[in-house]
Design a protein around this motif. Structure first.
Motif, PDB file in Angstrom:
ATOM      1  N   ILE A  98      -5.319  54.477 -14.217  1.00 16.93           N
ATOM      2  CA  ILE A  98      -6.799  54.466 -14.348  1.00 16.93           C
ATOM      3  C   ILE A  98      -7.227  53.426 -15.372  1.00 16.93           C
ATOM      4  O   ILE A  98      -8.235  52.743 -15.183  1.00 16.93           O
ATOM      5  CB  ILE A  98      -7.305  55.883 -14.749  1.00 16.93           C
ATOM      6  CG1 ILE A  98      -7.045  56.863 -13.606  1.00 16.93           C
ATOM      7  CG2 ILE A  98      -8.762  55.855 -15.137  1.00 16.93           C
ATOM      8  CD1 ILE A  98      -7.353  58.309 -13.954  1.00 16.93           C
ATOM      9  N   THR A  99      -6.394  53.292 -16.443  1.00 19.13           N
ATOM     10  CA  THR A  99      -6.792  52.360 -17.523  1.00 19.13           C
ATOM     11  C   THR A  99      -6.302  50.950 -17.281  1.00 19.13           C
ATOM     12  O   THR A  99      -6.523  50.072 -18.106  1.00 19.13           O
ATOM     13  CB  THR A  99      -6.250  52.860 -18.867  1.00 19.13           C
ATOM     14  OG1 THR A  99      -4.802  52.964 -18.780  1.00 19.13           O
ATOM     15  CG2 THR A  99      -6.846  54.202 -19.238  1.00 19.13           C
ATOM     16  N   ALA A 100      -5.674  50.699 -16.129  1.00 14.20           N
ATOM     17  CA  ALA A 100      -5.153  49.350 -15.867  1.00 14.20           C
ATOM     18  C   ALA A 100      -6.261  48.313 -15.844  1.00 14.20           C
ATOM     19  O   ALA A 100      -6.121  47.250 -16.444  1.00 14.20           O
ATOM     20  CB  ALA A 100      -4.370  49.346 -14.562  1.00 14.20           C
ATOM     21  N   PRO A 101      -7.470  48.576 -15.138  1.00 19.98           N
ATOM     22  CA  PRO A 101      -8.524  47.558 -15.144  1.00 19.98           C
ATOM     23  C   PRO A 101      -9.045  47.304 -16.549  1.00 19.98           C
ATOM     24  O   PRO A 101      -9.345  46.167 -16.916  1.00 19.98           O
ATOM     25  CB  PRO A 101      -9.590  48.177 -14.254  1.00 19.98           C
ATOM     26  CG  PRO A 101      -8.856  49.133 -13.372  1.00 19.98           C
ATOM     27  CD  PRO A 101      -7.795  49.683 -14.199  1.00 19.98           C
ATOM     28  N   LEU A 102      -9.101  48.362 -17.353  1.00 22.76           N
ATOM     29  CA  LEU A 102      -9.604  48.201 -18.724  1.00 22.76           C
ATOM     30  C   LEU A 102      -8.655  47.325 -19.542  1.00 22.76           C
ATOM     31  O   LEU A 102      -9.083  46.453 -20.282  1.00 22.76           O
ATOM     32  CB  LEU A 102      -9.760  49.585 -19.371  1.00 22.76           C
ATOM     33  CG  LEU A 102     -10.262  49.581 -20.812  1.00 22.76           C
ATOM     34  CD1 LEU A 102     -11.640  48.904 -20.895  1.00 22.76           C
ATOM     35  CD2 LEU A 102     -10.337  51.005 -21.351  1.00 22.76           C
ATOM     36  N   LEU A 104      -9.147  43.730 -18.567  1.00 17.43           N
ATOM     37  CA  LEU A 104     -10.363  43.170 -19.150  1.00 17.43           C
ATOM     38  C   LEU A 104     -10.142  42.848 -20.609  1.00 17.43           C
ATOM     39  O   LEU A 104     -10.572  41.786 -21.093  1.00 17.43           O
ATOM     40  CB  LEU A 104     -11.524  44.180 -18.966  1.00 17.43           C
ATOM     41  CG  LEU A 104     -12.853  43.770 -19.608  1.00 17.43           C
ATOM     42  CD1 LEU A 104     -13.368  42.464 -18.956  1.00 17.43           C
ATOM     43  CD2 LEU A 104     -13.870  44.894 -19.426  1.00 17.43           C
ATOM     44  N   LEU A 105      -9.476  43.701 -21.306  1.00 19.45           N
ATOM     45  CA  LEU A 105      -9.220  43.471 -22.741  1.00 19.45           C
ATOM     46  C   LEU A 105      -8.351  42.229 -22.948  1.00 19.45           C
ATOM     47  O   LEU A 105      -8.568  41.477 -23.903  1.00 19.45           O
ATOM     48  CB  LEU A 105      -8.530  44.697 -23.351  1.00 19.45           C
ATOM     49  CG  LEU A 105      -9.404  45.952 -23.508  1.00 19.45           C
ATOM     50  CD1 LEU A 105      -8.590  47.128 -23.997  1.00 19.45           C
ATOM     51  CD2 LEU A 105     -10.576  45.675 -24.456  1.00 19.45           C
ATOM     52  N   ARG A 106      -7.441  41.978 -22.017  1.00 22.45           N
ATOM     53  CA  ARG A 106      -6.594  40.794 -22.170  1.00 22.45           C
ATOM     54  C   ARG A 106      -7.414  39.521 -21.984  1.00 22.45           C
ATOM     55  O   ARG A 106      -7.227  38.540 -22.661  1.00 22.45           O
ATOM     56  CB  ARG A 106      -5.442  40.833 -21.156  1.00 22.45           C
ATOM     57  CG  ARG A 106      -4.312  41.785 -21.573  1.00 22.45           C
ATOM     58  CD  ARG A 106      -3.045  41.504 -20.783  1.00 22.45           C
ATOM     59  NE  ARG A 106      -3.235  41.767 -19.361  1.00 22.45           N
ATOM     60  CZ  ARG A 106      -3.042  42.950 -18.801  1.00 22.45           C
ATOM     61  NH1 ARG A 106      -2.673  43.990 -19.553  1.00 22.45           N
ATOM     62  NH2 ARG A 106      -3.244  43.124 -17.501  1.00 22.45           N
ATOM     63  N   LYS A 107      -8.365  39.573 -21.009  1.00 20.77           N
ATOM     64  CA  LYS A 107      -9.206  38.403 -20.762  1.00 20.77           C
ATOM     65  C   LYS A 107     -10.080  38.137 -21.967  1.00 20.77           C
ATOM     66  O   LYS A 107     -10.319  36.998 -22.345  1.00 20.77           O
ATOM     67  CB  LYS A 107     -10.066  38.624 -19.516  1.00 20.77           C
ATOM     68  CG  LYS A 107      -9.280  38.540 -18.213  1.00 20.77           C
ATOM     69  CD  LYS A 107     -10.203  38.715 -17.025  1.00 20.77           C
ATOM     70  CE  LYS A 107      -9.444  38.580 -15.698  1.00 20.77           C
ATOM     71  NZ  LYS A 107     -10.328  38.720 -14.520  1.00 20.77           N
ATOM     72  N   ILE A 108     -10.637  39.219 -22.522  1.00 24.43           N
ATOM     73  CA  ILE A 108     -11.513  39.050 -23.695  1.00 24.43           C
ATOM     74  C   ILE A 108     -10.727  38.462 -24.845  1.00 24.43           C
ATOM     75  O   ILE A 108     -11.197  37.571 -25.555  1.00 24.43           O
ATOM     76  CB  ILE A 108     -12.125  40.403 -24.102  1.00 24.43           C
ATOM     77  CG1 ILE A 108     -13.080  40.891 -23.008  1.00 24.43           C
ATOM     78  CG2 ILE A 108     -12.859  40.301 -25.434  1.00 24.43           C
ATOM     79  CD1 ILE A 108     -13.586  42.294 -23.227  1.00 24.43           C
ATOM     80  N   SER A 109      -9.509  38.938 -24.997  1.00 23.63           N
ATOM     81  CA  SER A 109      -8.686  38.438 -26.124  1.00 23.63           C
ATOM     82  C   SER A 109      -8.269  36.989 -25.913  1.00 23.63           C
ATOM     83  O   SER A 109      -8.070  36.240 -26.866  1.00 23.63           O
ATOM     84  CB  SER A 109      -7.439  39.318 -26.296  1.00 23.63           C
ATOM     85  OG  SER A 109      -6.633  39.254 -25.124  1.00 23.63           O
TER      86      SER A 109
END
Length: 337
Positions: A324-328, A331-336
């Motif tokens: 479930i938290t895979a998309p999150l 996204l966090l990796r892209k932001i970082s």
């Protein structure tokens, strides 16, 4: 009693020349003593039961010896007629104790002695050594200092070293059978002041180079140089060589024993040290093994913890929450980035 300039008490068992001469005479023998002086030797011979005929030039000195002599003769030993009163007599021993050096020429006297010796008899003599280190030291200082007594007594007319005395005896038909020396350290002799003027290096050099440098007096037993006397001397020399060899063997054995004892002691000490070292190494090895075992135990614990962590991570990745938290997370990796 008249106090004679040479009068002194001696130990009959001591190392003085007079004592050594007296010990060369057997108890009860007939002795002709030439130049008795104050009777230093005469008294010892009398105590041994010897029958002494004493010859002395000075009447007062001779009187002090008379109680210890069977007979006394007043005569000058440099007068060829001194022998006249003794015509027809013979002796087991003839003693010249510190006498020959006082004569202008001792050869006539020595040549006369043969006729007074019994078969197998001996001439016994003592003389100061002219090559003593203190005499050498005084000569190096440009001195030849006559003294009241001692090596350079002012009444001495002749001076002899070992070879000179040997040559004198041979010239007079005598062959030495026994040669004894009285030793005196140059630092203790009456001429020691001249010795002390030399530096240590020169003293050491002279001690190494000077023959008989510490010999103060020569004490000699001689016999007429007959074939029998030559044979006896060869036998004496052989005996002396055997004794010297035996002494050398004893010394070498003692040195060998000392070296062996030192080696065994060193070996024992080394063995003890090696045992201690081995015990120490074994204890160290034991400690090291214990440390290794503890480290292995800790390593196994860490391996087990890592395996457990890997299992937990694998289980986490298979869980619903992880999916479930895979998309999150994406996204966090892209932001970082």
């Amino acid at each position: 009693m008249i106090k004679h300039r040479y009068a002194h008490e001696i130990d009959p068992n001591g190392g003085s020349a007079a004592a050594v001469l007296a010990r060369m005479v057997e108890p009860g023998q007939r002795v002709l003593e030439l130049g008795t002086g104050p009777g230093t030797v005469t008294r010892i011979l009398h105590a041994k039961g010897c029958k002494v005929t004493g010859v002395e030039m000075d009447p007062e000195t001779l009187a002090t010896c008379a109680p210890f002599c069977e007979r006394t003769v007043q005569a000058n030993l440099e007068d060829p007629q001194w022998v006249a009163p003794l015509a027809g007599e013979s002796f087991d021993a003839i003693i010249c104790a510190d006498v020959l050096e006082h004569l202008r020429d001792p050869r006539p006297l020595l040549n006369q002695l043969h006729g007074f010796l019994k078969p197998g008899g001996s001439v016994l003599m003592s003389l100061p050594n002219a090559s003593h280190l203190t005499v050498v030291a005084s000569l190096l200082g440009g001195r030849f200092p006559y003294q009241k007594n001692g090596l350079l007594d002012h009444t001495h007319l002749k001076f002899y070293g070992r070879e000179d005395l040997d040559a004198l005896l041979r010239e007079c038909g005598l062959l030495w059978q026994h040669w004894h020396t009285v030793q005196v350290d140059p630092a203790q002799a009456e001429l020691k002041a001249y010795w002390h003027l030399l530096d240590e290096e020169t003293q050491a050099f002279l001690k190494a180079k000077c023959a008989d440098g510490e010999v103060y007096q020569h004490v000699v037993r001689a016999q007429p140089a007959t074939d029998a006397a030559h044979l006896q001397k060869l036998e004496n020399d052989r005996t002396a060589m055997i004794k010297a060899h035996e002494a050398q063997v004893l010394e070498l054995n003692a040195q060998s024993a000392a070296q062996k004892a030192a080696w065994l002691l060193e070996k024992e000490v080394t063995t003890v040290q090696n045992v201690a070292l081995i015990n120490g190494l074994m204890a160290q090895e034991k400690n090291t093994q214990a440390t290794l075992a503890w480290t292995e135990s800790q390593l196994q614990n860490h391996k087990q913890s890592i395996q457990e962590l890997h299992a937990e991570i694998a289980a986490l990745k298979q869980s619903t929450s992880w999916r479930i938290t895979a998309p999150l997370r994406k996204l966090l990796r892209k932001i970082s980035d």
